[in-house]
Scaffold this motif. Structure first.
Motif, PDB file in Angstrom:
ATOM      1  N   ASP A  94      32.678  52.532  29.805  1.00  0.00           N
ATOM      2  CA  ASP A  94      32.735  52.714  31.256  1.00  0.00           C
ATOM      3  C   ASP A  94      31.354  52.718  31.894  1.00  0.00           C
ATOM      4  OD1 ASP A  94      35.529  52.819  31.674  1.00  0.00           O
ATOM      5  OD2 ASP A  94      35.567  54.834  30.833  1.00  0.00           O
ATOM      6  N   ASN A  98      28.550  54.152  30.788  1.00  0.00           N
ATOM      7  CA  ASN A  98      27.682  55.246  30.375  1.00  0.00           C
ATOM      8  C   ASN A  98      28.220  55.797  29.066  1.00  0.00           C
ATOM      9  OD1 ASN A  98      25.366  56.911  31.056  1.00  0.00           O
ATOM     10  ND2 ASN A  98      26.820  58.611  31.184  1.00  0.00           N
ATOM     11  N   GLU A 116      29.839  58.275  26.918  1.00  0.00           N
ATOM     12  CA  GLU A 116      30.701  59.429  27.101  1.00  0.00           C
ATOM     13  C   GLU A 116      31.514  59.672  25.829  1.00  0.00           C
ATOM     14  OE1 GLU A 116      30.426  61.097  29.836  1.00  0.00           O
ATOM     15  OE2 GLU A 116      29.683  59.712  31.351  1.00  0.00           O
ATOM     16  N   TYR A 143      35.111  60.078  23.931  1.00  0.00           N
ATOM     17  CA  TYR A 143      36.492  59.580  24.008  1.00  0.00           C
ATOM     18  C   TYR A 143      37.281  60.076  22.806  1.00  0.00           C
ATOM     19  CZ  TYR A 143      35.374  56.243  27.731  1.00  0.00           C
ATOM     20  OH  TYR A 143      35.015  55.662  28.918  1.00  0.00           O
ATOM     21  N   ARG A 201      39.083  59.020  27.970  1.00  0.00           N
ATOM     22  CA  ARG A 201      37.780  59.647  28.124  1.00  0.00           C
ATOM     23  C   ARG A 201      37.932  61.155  28.277  1.00  0.00           C
ATOM     24  NH1 ARG A 201      34.002  57.168  32.664  1.00  0.00           N
ATOM     25  NH2 ARG A 201      35.518  58.158  34.033  1.00  0.00           N
ATOM     26  N   THR A 261      34.820  63.147  28.667  1.00  0.00           N
ATOM     27  CA  THR A 261      33.688  63.625  29.460  1.00  0.00           C
ATOM     28  C   THR A 261      33.309  62.578  30.488  1.00  0.00           C
ATOM     29  OG1 THR A 261      31.938  62.723  28.031  1.00  0.00           O
ATOM     30  CG2 THR A 261      32.818  64.893  27.456  1.00  0.00           C
ATOM     31  N   GLU A 262      32.652  63.026  31.537  1.00  0.00           N
ATOM     32  CA  GLU A 262      32.170  62.113  32.580  1.00  0.00           C
ATOM     33  C   GLU A 262      30.940  62.744  33.214  1.00  0.00           C
ATOM     34  OE1 GLU A 262      33.788  59.567  36.447  1.00  0.00           O
ATOM     35  OE2 GLU A 262      35.102  60.977  35.399  1.00  0.00           O
ATOM     36  N   HIS A 263      29.766  62.132  32.936  1.00  0.00           N
ATOM     37  CA  HIS A 263      28.512  62.680  33.442  1.00  0.00           C
ATOM     38  C   HIS A 263      27.473  61.566  33.416  1.00  0.00           C
ATOM     39  CE1 HIS A 263      24.915  65.221  33.810  1.00  0.00           C
ATOM     40  NE2 HIS A 263      25.731  66.160  34.255  1.00  0.00           N
TER      41      HIS A 263
END
Length: 666
Positions: A508, A510, A512, A514, A525, A527-529
């Motif tokens: 996506d 970056n 992260e 999964y 996913r 995490t998202e940062h």
């Protein structure tokens, strides 16, 4: 504050050793890990009559860094023969076995003895990081260690102390503070601090510290110099040292080193030896000739092979360079020492016949790593090996990448990188027969022995072609789980029921965390940062995931700076810290919030089998020696463990080598 925390956490080991607990009743659990230390090293004496070097030590544990007492009776050296890094002495006049000088669980190394023979200075990590200590030199009296005094008391690493001839002054090398490193990209600060040292002097009581070689602030540019390993001239008027230069802006390529001299007052620096090679570790003989190690100008990550390097000497004016001793029957001889008669000692590769060799000829096991550490609720038995990403199989076997990319052997010879064997390297079986540099074992299903691994380039950007595969432990049934993705998918870890695999992906845009089914379906996913999240593991109950992250409590302006760094595959900010999060994403926290924003790296976390501890690699204790003299790229450092509920981290390994990529099993 960081140094106080390190001292506190190191002290936990001492306290838990003294309290009875379940740790004394249960059999130890096992931890296997990758270590980049040599297979064996011994101390040798050189003979200028053409005879081969004579070994002074003969042990499968590492022996290195010799130094003579001024009267020539004693040879003091560092040894890991008892599973710890301590100082020992040999009585060259009266014979007998090694006499132990230190027994602290910290690393003690790089000793020097005063001209009156009454004091010894050395590097020790007993206060958390590498400082310079002094204690009485009284071989046979271990109580002298109780009088060891920290002379430097610094959060930085100080290395290679050397007494002046009159004993009043100590020369040493020291790292740079972060604030003295002037670079735009924060990623470079850690590698620069690990590599760059300058030369300092201090009074023998630790007072009046002053820099005599090196400039601040440090600016990264081609040709910048690294100075280290100081030694005194016989008259005490000058100091010799090695000076390393880089022809490339990147750390790790095109290094060379020369021998330089400077007046003790800091004036008049000038080169003595310039050979377009690695000229390191000078010492001065009784005839004023400078004796030094000379090896090829290799990238630091290839020096771990110990294939080359001899001892040379040169006149103080740079004339009459010649090799000392026979053109030896040992591959390399490093870190020379010389006595008042001109007798030269050095350390070099020792015999490894008792160890089972891998296909590349390098033994799998590192015997000096084997030992037991007491945690508050259990014992853990550590075993280090020269295998990449080792893991336990359901049987009494292990799986690992057989050769390390750092040695350059895979690229030259194309040996099978993934194999299984017993822990001693016997009954080797090939699982993955390929010469790919990016193929390594990372996780095994503890039910049926399936192996998950990734193929492709390492330390690569988010869009690099890296895939996750599984294979049965007998080398059959290969399955590409991420062929639906063209991005960087890596670091797989099985759930305990083997129904899911957690991994790091750049699909996506970056990096992260999964999770997917064990057949590769339904990737989603967790995490998202904007910063990098990487190297995950999942708890035995399947409820929690732990990973290394570059995220911190930063403002929007700083977050924007992290994104392009992350897309280059390098994380960002001050470093990486460990983050634990529920799989459903409803809870999450840093494991050590006090360290968020403090420069350093924590990486490759792994849950204990019962999920109560997390094992990880950390560079928080700094490096244990000058980078060019430890012959290992200590990117992260040592193994640590921390309770999942929070509390103080416990240091499990304490040496100058790079230890990491560990797995915890019953």
């Amino acid at each position: 504050m960081l140094k106080y925390l390190l001292s506190l956490t190191f002290g936990i080991i001492l306290l838990t050793n003294s309290f009875p607990s379940l740790a004394q009743e249960k059999p130890p659990e096992k931890i296997i890990y990758t270590t980049l230390r040599p297979a064996n090293q011994d101390i040798y004496l050189l003979d200028n009559n053409g005879e081969k070097p004579s070994p002074l030590t003969d042990h499968l544990g590492l022996d290195y860094n010799p130094t003579f007492s001024p009267d020539g009776r004693w040879l003091v050296y560092t040894s890991e023969r008892n599973g710890n890094t301590d100082l020992y002495a040999l009585d060259l006049d009266n014979g007998g076995g090694p006499v132990r000088l230190t027994s602290n669980p910290a690393m003690d190394d790089a000793a020097d003895i005063s001209s009156d023979g009454e004091r010894i200075v050395f590097v020790s990590t007993r206060d958390g990081n590498a400082d310079i200590f002094m204690m009485p030199f009284t071989p046979g009296d271990l109580s002298s260690e109780n009088k060891a005094e920290n002379l430097t008391q610094s959060p930085l690493g100080e290395f290679r102390p050397a007494f002046s001839p009159d004993g009043s002054t100590i020369a040493y090398s020291s790292q740079l503070p972060f604030e003295d490193i002037n670079v735009k990209n924060p990623f470079f600060k850690g590698p620069i601090q690990n590599n760059v040292t300058h030369i300092f002097l201090m009074n023998a009581d630790g007072s009046n510290k002053r820099r005599i070689v090196g400039k601040t602030p440090f600016r990264l540019r081609a040709g910048h110099m690294i100075s280290g390993s100081p030694t005194w001239s016989n008259d005490g008027e000058s100091i010799y040292y090695h000076k390393v230069s880089m022809d490339s802006m990147s750390f790790g390529q095109n290094w060379s080193a020369d021998i330089w001299r400077i007046n003790a007052n800091g004036s008049g620096p000038e080169p003595v030896v310039s050979l377009d090679s690695m000229a390191l570790s000078p010492v001065v003989g009784p005839d004023d000739r400078i004796i030094f190690y000379r090896g090829p100008a290799l990238p630091p990550r290839e020096q771990v092979s110990y294939e080359h390097g001899k001892i040379y000497s040169v006149n103080p004016n740079g004339t009459n360079i010649h090799m000392e001793g026979a053109d030896s029957q040992i591959k390399a001889c490093l870190n020379p020492a010389v006595n008042f008669e001109g007798l030269i000692a050095c350390h070099g590769p020792g015999p490894t016949d008792a160890l089972k060799p891998k296909a590349d000829g390098n033994p799998l096991l590192r015997p000096s790593t084997h030992g037991t550490v007491k945690l508050p609720d259990r014992n853990v038995e550590l075993t280090g090996m020269h295998g990449y990403f080792p893991d336990f199989l359901p049987s009494d076997r292990i799986v690992y990448g057989e050769s390390l990319p750092q040695t350059g052997y895979i690229s030259k010879h194309g040996i099978p990188p993934i194999v299984t064997s017993h822990i001693d390297g016997t009954e080797r079986q090939v699982v993955l027969d390929t010469d790919s540099l990016g193929a390594w074992a990372t996780s095994t299903c503890k039910k049926d022995g399936r192996i998950a691994f990734n193929t492709g380039p390492s330390f690569a950007p988010v869009d690099a072609p890296v895939d996750i595969w599984t294979v049965d432990s007998d080398g059959t049934n290969f399955v590409n789980l991420t062929n639906d993705s063209t991005s960087n998918d890596a670091f797989p870890a099985w759930s305990s029921d083997c129904e899911h695999i957690i991994f790091r992906s750049g699909r996506d845009g970056n990096k992260e965390i999964y999770i997917m089914e064990d057949d590769g379906s339904n990737p989603r996913r967790l995490t998202e940062h904007p910063a990098t999240d990487t190297a995950p593991d999942i708890s035995p109950d399947g409820e929690w995931v732990v990973f290394a992250t570059g995220r911190e409590d930063l403002g929007a302006e700083d977050i924007d700076k992290l994104v392009p760094i992350s897309r280059q595959g390098r994380g960002g900010g001050a470093g990486f810290r460990l983050y634990i999060q529920s799989v459903d994403g409803t809870e999450g926290r840093f494991l050590e919030p006090d360290l968020v924003g403090v420069p350093g790296r924590d990486m490759h976390p792994r849950f204990s089998p019962d999920g109560k501890w997390i094992l990880f690699i950390s560079g928080r204790s700094g490096i244990g020696d000058e980078q060019m003299l430890s012959n290992a790229p200590q990117a992260y450092g040592e193994l640590w463990a921390i309770p999942i509920e929070g509390g103080d981290a416990v240091r499990l390994t304490n040496d100058k080598w790079e230890d990491g990529l560990a797995r915890w099993g019953y």
